[in-house]
Design a protein around this motif. Structure first.
Motif, short mmCIF file in Angstrom:
data_model
loop_
_atom_site.label_atom_id
_atom_site.label_comp_id
_atom_site.label_asym_id
_atom_site.label_seq_id
_atom_site.Cartn_x
_atom_site.Cartn_y
_atom_site.Cartn_z
N LYS A 1 0.85 -1.19 0.00
CA LYS A 1 0.00 0.00 0.00
C LYS A 1 0.89 1.24 0.00
O LYS A 1 1.87 1.31 0.73
CB LYS A 1 -0.88 0.03 1.26
CG LYS A 1 -1.55 -1.28 1.59
CD LYS A 1 -2.96 -1.32 1.12
CE LYS A 1 -3.68 -2.52 1.65
NZ LYS A 1 -4.18 -3.43 0.71
N THR B 1 -9.97 -2.29 -0.03
CA THR B 1 -9.79 -1.39 -1.17
C THR B 1 -11.14 -1.01 -1.77
O THR B 1 -11.41 0.17 -2.04
CB THR B 1 -8.90 -2.04 -2.24
OG1 THR B 1 -7.63 -2.34 -1.64
CG2 THR B 1 -8.69 -1.14 -3.44
N LYS C 1 -12.96 1.41 0.51
CA LYS C 1 -12.40 2.77 0.42
C LYS C 1 -12.86 3.46 -0.86
O LYS C 1 -13.20 4.64 -0.84
CB LYS C 1 -10.88 2.74 0.49
CG LYS C 1 -10.35 2.53 1.89
CD LYS C 1 -8.85 2.70 1.97
CE LYS C 1 -8.16 1.47 1.48
NZ LYS C 1 -6.75 1.37 1.90
N GLU C 2 -12.86 2.72 -1.97
CA GLU C 2 -13.29 3.31 -3.24
C GLU C 2 -14.76 3.72 -3.18
O GLU C 2 -15.13 4.81 -3.61
CB GLU C 2 -13.05 2.33 -4.39
CG GLU C 2 -11.58 2.18 -4.73
CD GLU C 2 -11.29 1.11 -5.77
OE1 GLU C 2 -12.23 0.47 -6.29
OE2 GLU C 2 -10.10 0.89 -6.05
#
Length: 167
Positions: free
Chosen positions: A47, A136, A139-140
């Motif tokens: 990350k 991920t 978060k998107e």
């Protein structure tokens, strides 16, 4: 037959953020193992930058697992097998969602086995309702205003909304 529980297991990850899928694996592990140590990677190599600090991620997991008496949360910065040795753990448990997870986890398991053949990698298949869920993806979704309240613990959803509004 009496319930058999076995030693200490590590549940490593970046947990940025912790999702309900992570919590499902942690909870299921706590039913099998005497002691579950959730290992939060301090600075994940895969990350660029984390949304939450390691301390924040640790606090979210501690709050979400407070009712599980055999679960503890630690931050680590060294090789996972070294951390396992420090804690006396003989097993690492990870969740698998799809073939793409398998390919990565297979490689990690082989590397860990080379470093310490006495530490076993164990995999739990994600529960169907979490088979699509990733930090991920969460978060998107949150970045673009999507509702993630049913994908992460409440305090995490609130913190994400605040953090992403700042950025």
């Amino acid at each position: 037959m009496a319930e058999q529980r076995d030693g200490t297991v590590l549940c490593p990850g970046s947990y940025d953020p912790v999702t309900n899928g992570h919590l499902d694996i942690i909870t299921r592990s706590s039913d099998v193992f005497e002691r579950v140590v959730v290992c939060v990677v301090n600075n994940p190599l895969r990350k660029d930058k984390t949304l939450f600090t390691a301390e924040e991620r640790k606090a979210f997991i501690e709050a979400a697992t407070a009712d599980l008496g055999n679960v503890e949360v630690r931050i680590f910065s060294n090789l996972l097998v070294e951390f396992a040795r420090e804690l006396g753990a003989k097993s690492i448990v990870k969740g698998l969602r799809a073939i793409s997870d398998f390919e990565y986890e297979f490689e990690m398991a082989q590397l860990n086995r080379k470093l310490d053949p006495g530490i076993e990698s164990i995999y739990m298949i994600a529960s169907p309702e979490y088979s699509f869920l990733s930090s991920t993806g969460v978060k998107e979704m949150a970045t673009f205003g999507g509702d993630v309240s049913d994908l992460v613990p409440g305090p995490v959803a609130a913190a994400m909304a605040g953090r992403l509004a700042e950025g």
